[in-house]
Design a protein around this motif. Structure first.
Motif, PDB file in Angstrom:
ATOM      1  N   CYS A  50      -1.434   8.786   6.696  1.00 31.96           N
ATOM      2  CA  CYS A  50      -1.357   8.225   5.686  1.00 31.96           C
ATOM      3  C   CYS A  50      -2.731   7.797   4.758  1.00 31.96           C
ATOM      4  O   CYS A  50      -3.299   7.119   5.171  1.00 31.96           O
ATOM      5  CB  CYS A  50      -0.826   6.624   6.126  1.00 31.96           C
ATOM      6  SG  CYS A  50      -0.272   5.254   4.757  1.00 31.96           S
ATOM      7  N   GLN A  51      -2.571   8.330   3.537  1.00 35.06           N
ATOM      8  CA  GLN A  51      -3.822   8.306   2.990  1.00 35.06           C
ATOM      9  C   GLN A  51      -4.199   6.678   2.240  1.00 35.06           C
ATOM     10  O   GLN A  51      -5.232   6.441   1.970  1.00 35.06           O
ATOM     11  CB  GLN A  51      -3.766   9.084   1.641  1.00 35.06           C
ATOM     12  CG  GLN A  51      -3.889  10.686   2.124  1.00 35.06           C
ATOM     13  CD  GLN A  51      -4.954  11.107   3.126  1.00 35.06           C
ATOM     14  OE1 GLN A  51      -6.175  10.976   2.632  1.00 35.06           O
ATOM     15  NE2 GLN A  51      -4.560  11.281   4.211  1.00 35.06           N
ATOM     16  N   GLU A  52      -2.975   5.981   2.241  1.00 40.64           N
ATOM     17  CA  GLU A  52      -3.245   4.609   1.830  1.00 40.64           C
ATOM     18  C   GLU A  52      -3.446   3.693   2.849  1.00 40.64           C
ATOM     19  O   GLU A  52      -3.756   2.443   2.573  1.00 40.64           O
ATOM     20  CB  GLU A  52      -1.933   4.262   1.322  1.00 40.64           C
ATOM     21  CG  GLU A  52      -1.452   5.255   0.161  1.00 40.64           C
ATOM     22  CD  GLU A  52      -2.487   5.388  -0.978  1.00 40.64           C
ATOM     23  OE1 GLU A  52      -3.330   4.773  -1.341  1.00 40.64           O
ATOM     24  OE2 GLU A  52      -2.658   6.797  -1.594  1.00 40.64           O
ATOM     25  N   LYS A  53      -3.497   4.105   4.342  1.00 43.41           N
ATOM     26  CA  LYS A  53      -3.637   2.988   5.504  1.00 43.41           C
ATOM     27  C   LYS A  53      -2.550   1.916   5.355  1.00 43.41           C
ATOM     28  O   LYS A  53      -2.902   0.830   5.607  1.00 43.41           O
ATOM     29  CB  LYS A  53      -5.100   2.685   5.390  1.00 43.41           C
ATOM     30  CG  LYS A  53      -6.208   3.738   5.337  1.00 43.41           C
ATOM     31  CD  LYS A  53      -5.996   4.623   6.520  1.00 43.41           C
ATOM     32  CE  LYS A  53      -6.994   5.514   6.587  1.00 43.41           C
ATOM     33  NZ  LYS A  53      -6.772   6.636   7.636  1.00 43.41           N
ATOM     34  N   ALA A  54      -1.463   2.551   4.963  1.00 39.64           N
ATOM     35  CA  ALA A  54      -0.367   1.333   4.907  1.00 39.64           C
ATOM     36  C   ALA A  54       0.561   1.298   6.368  1.00 39.64           C
ATOM     37  O   ALA A  54       1.363   0.480   6.375  1.00 39.64           O
ATOM     38  CB  ALA A  54       0.862   2.040   4.147  1.00 39.64           C
ATOM     39  N   LYS A  57       0.859  -1.225  -0.146  1.00 36.15           N
ATOM     40  CA  LYS A  57       0.158   0.220  -0.052  1.00 36.15           C
ATOM     41  C   LYS A  57       0.625   1.179   0.062  1.00 36.15           C
ATOM     42  O   LYS A  57       0.413   2.481  -0.450  1.00 36.15           O
ATOM     43  CB  LYS A  57      -1.006   0.164   1.232  1.00 36.15           C
ATOM     44  CG  LYS A  57      -2.078  -1.130   1.157  1.00 36.15           C
ATOM     45  CD  LYS A  57      -2.850  -1.018   2.494  1.00 36.15           C
ATOM     46  CE  LYS A  57      -3.892  -2.120   2.520  1.00 36.15           C
ATOM     47  NZ  LYS A  57      -4.690  -1.916   3.588  1.00 36.15           N
ATOM     48  N   CYS A  58       1.864   1.224   0.529  1.00 39.90           N
ATOM     49  CA  CYS A  58       2.759   2.389   0.878  1.00 39.90           C
ATOM     50  C   CYS A  58       3.209   2.917  -0.580  1.00 39.90           C
ATOM     51  O   CYS A  58       3.629   2.251  -1.502  1.00 39.90           O
ATOM     52  CB  CYS A  58       4.138   2.077   1.364  1.00 39.90           C
ATOM     53  SG  CYS A  58       5.290   3.628   1.579  1.00 39.90           S
ATOM     54  N   THR A  59       2.972   4.110  -0.696  1.00 40.32           N
ATOM     55  CA  THR A  59       3.347   5.021  -2.130  1.00 40.32           C
ATOM     56  C   THR A  59       4.700   5.904  -1.967  1.00 40.32           C
ATOM     57  O   THR A  59       4.971   6.731  -3.048  1.00 40.32           O
ATOM     58  CB  THR A  59       2.313   5.653  -2.374  1.00 40.32           C
ATOM     59  OG1 THR A  59       2.137   7.068  -1.454  1.00 40.32           O
ATOM     60  CG2 THR A  59       0.892   5.169  -2.664  1.00 40.32           C
ATOM     61  N   VAL A  99       2.462   4.923  -9.239  1.00 36.39           N
ATOM     62  CA  VAL A  99       1.332   5.628  -8.270  1.00 36.39           C
ATOM     63  C   VAL A  99       0.502   6.350  -9.456  1.00 36.39           C
ATOM     64  O   VAL A  99      -0.702   6.212  -9.168  1.00 36.39           O
ATOM     65  CB  VAL A  99       1.918   6.569  -7.307  1.00 36.39           C
ATOM     66  CG1 VAL A  99       0.707   6.986  -6.523  1.00 36.39           C
ATOM     67  CG2 VAL A  99       2.788   5.513  -6.214  1.00 36.39           C
ATOM     68  N   LYS A 101      -1.456   3.940 -11.235  1.00 33.98           N
ATOM     69  CA  LYS A 101      -2.583   3.158 -10.496  1.00 33.98           C
ATOM     70  C   LYS A 101      -3.839   3.845 -10.066  1.00 33.98           C
ATOM     71  O   LYS A 101      -4.981   3.687 -10.007  1.00 33.98           O
ATOM     72  CB  LYS A 101      -1.933   2.448  -9.135  1.00 33.98           C
ATOM     73  CG  LYS A 101      -1.176   1.447  -9.473  1.00 33.98           C
ATOM     74  CD  LYS A 101      -0.277   0.807  -8.268  1.00 33.98           C
ATOM     75  CE  LYS A 101      -1.318   0.362  -7.195  1.00 33.98           C
ATOM     76  NZ  LYS A 101      -0.581  -0.107  -6.063  1.00 33.98           N
ATOM     77  N   LYS A 102      -3.362   5.275  -9.488  1.00 29.28           N
ATOM     78  CA  LYS A 102      -4.622   6.197  -9.290  1.00 29.28           C
ATOM     79  C   LYS A 102      -5.408   6.483 -10.541  1.00 29.28           C
ATOM     80  O   LYS A 102      -6.563   6.682 -10.215  1.00 29.28           O
ATOM     81  CB  LYS A 102      -3.926   7.630  -8.530  1.00 29.28           C
ATOM     82  CG  LYS A 102      -3.003   7.639  -7.122  1.00 29.28           C
ATOM     83  CD  LYS A 102      -4.046   7.196  -6.123  1.00 29.28           C
ATOM     84  CE  LYS A 102      -3.245   6.991  -5.055  1.00 29.28           C
ATOM     85  NZ  LYS A 102      -4.152   6.613  -3.813  1.00 29.28           N
ATOM     86  N   GLN A 127      -7.628   3.566 -10.578  1.00 30.68           N
ATOM     87  CA  GLN A 127      -8.630   3.611  -9.483  1.00 30.68           C
ATOM     88  C   GLN A 127      -9.745   4.763  -9.798  1.00 30.68           C
ATOM     89  O   GLN A 127     -10.976   4.320  -9.557  1.00 30.68           O
ATOM     90  CB  GLN A 127      -7.823   3.893  -8.216  1.00 30.68           C
ATOM     91  CG  GLN A 127      -8.660   3.834  -7.117  1.00 30.68           C
ATOM     92  CD  GLN A 127      -8.123   4.052  -5.860  1.00 30.68           C
ATOM     93  OE1 GLN A 127      -6.586   4.100  -5.588  1.00 30.68           O
ATOM     94  NE2 GLN A 127      -8.799   4.431  -4.749  1.00 30.68           N
TER      95      GLN A 127
END
Length: 301
Positions: free
Chosen positions: A244-248, A204-206, A288, A291-292, A295
């Motif tokens: 952390c917007q990705e909840k990583a 999840k980490c960007t 990223v 992927k965004k 998404q």
């Protein structure tokens, strides 16, 4: 009590929340430790930031002990100490506070009554559990005292938490004595241990580095090839996980030997746009940006 002590205790002061509070650092912060610790409901949120209402504050000092980033300023509560014995009062201190006292030699608790309250029973069970995890002996319980009882003054409490400090006068500010908040960190007392565990979901980490930029305890460090995470100084403010917007990032309570985790960073080529990018996951194939775009494109329809 000497003239200097009487003068110092007569100073006009009010408890206040400093700008180092995590809620002042980011609107994403969800920390409510000070609010949860205040039985008088003297701390409220205004525009998402905590403030202390002086007319309701009893200056008990619970919020000082509970704040994970030492952002509450005020006098720390008096405690009665006889040599290495903590005199139990109606309400137990915080776990963090007692662990600090323990490492400075306070290894026993004296009770006036052999019938302990349920609150004290729970406290002793929890503190002794943590001491066991730290390979320390359990707190001893006493019902008799041999030495004359004495009450620690505010000046003595300051010295207790910071031995060898500069003179108290040098800690003065106009019309206010500022308590040395930084010495409430358990990392100072248990140097070989960490009290939190920081886990990273590499998928999840960007690599946005927001955690590194906002962490006041310097738990995160990025280099060109590695992300190093050290939870030794982590106090659990949760700001890194909140932002952390990705909840990583996940933070959990876990006493263990201090260690450092190294996450290798991989140089990749995006399978969609063919641009070079860096990833914390060795199986990631898209940058990223791509992927965004996929998404949000899927989300929009």
């Amino acid at each position: 009590m000497g003239l200097f002590d009487r003068w110092m205790e007569s100073l006009d002061y009010e408890f206040q929340i400093l700008k180092t509070c995590s809620r002042y650092q980011s609107p994403f912060s969800s920390c409510t430790k000070c609010l949860d610790s205040c039985e008088m409901n003297a701390i409220v949120l205004k525009d998402g930031k905590p403030i202390i209402q002086p007319n309701q504050c009893t200056e008990c000092g619970d919020c000082i002990a509970e704040c994970p980033v030492q952002a509450v300023e005020g006098f720390y509560p008096k405690r009665r100490i006889i040599e290495h014995v903590f005199i139990a009062e109606e309400k137990p201190p915080s776990i963090k506070e007692m662990l600090g006292y323990y490492q400075t030699g306070v290894t026993s608790v004296y009770f006036h009554n052999k019938e302990l309250s349920e609150e004290w029973k729970r406290f002793l069970k929890e503190i002794n559990s943590k001491l066991a995890q730290l390979n320390e002996e359990a707190l001893m319980i006493q019902f008799e005292l041999q030495k004359q009882e004495e009450k620690m003054t505010r000046r003595e409490v300051f010295s207790f938490w910071k031995k060898g400090a500069a003179t108290t006068v040098r800690q003065m500010a106009p019309a206010k004595w500022r308590f040395n908040h930084q010495n409430l960190e358990l990392a100072h007392y248990f140097k070989e241990y960490q009290f939190k565990e920081i886990e990273l979901d590499e998928s999840k980490c960007t690599l946005c580095k927001a955690c590194e930029m906002l962490c006041r305890k310097n738990c995160f460090h990025f280099s060109e090839t590695e992300l190093t995470i050290s939870a030794k100084t982590c106090t659990g403010c949760m700001l890194c996980a909140d932002i952390c917007q990705e909840k990583a990032i996940t933070i959990t309570d876990n006493i263990q030997r201090a260690s450092t985790r190294i996450h290798h960073l991989y140089q990749k080529k995006c399978s969609s746009c063919h641009a070079a990018f860096t990833s914390a996951s060795h199986v990631e194939e898209e940058c990223v940006r791509c992927k965004k775009m996929k998404q949000y494109g899927s989300f929009l329809g």
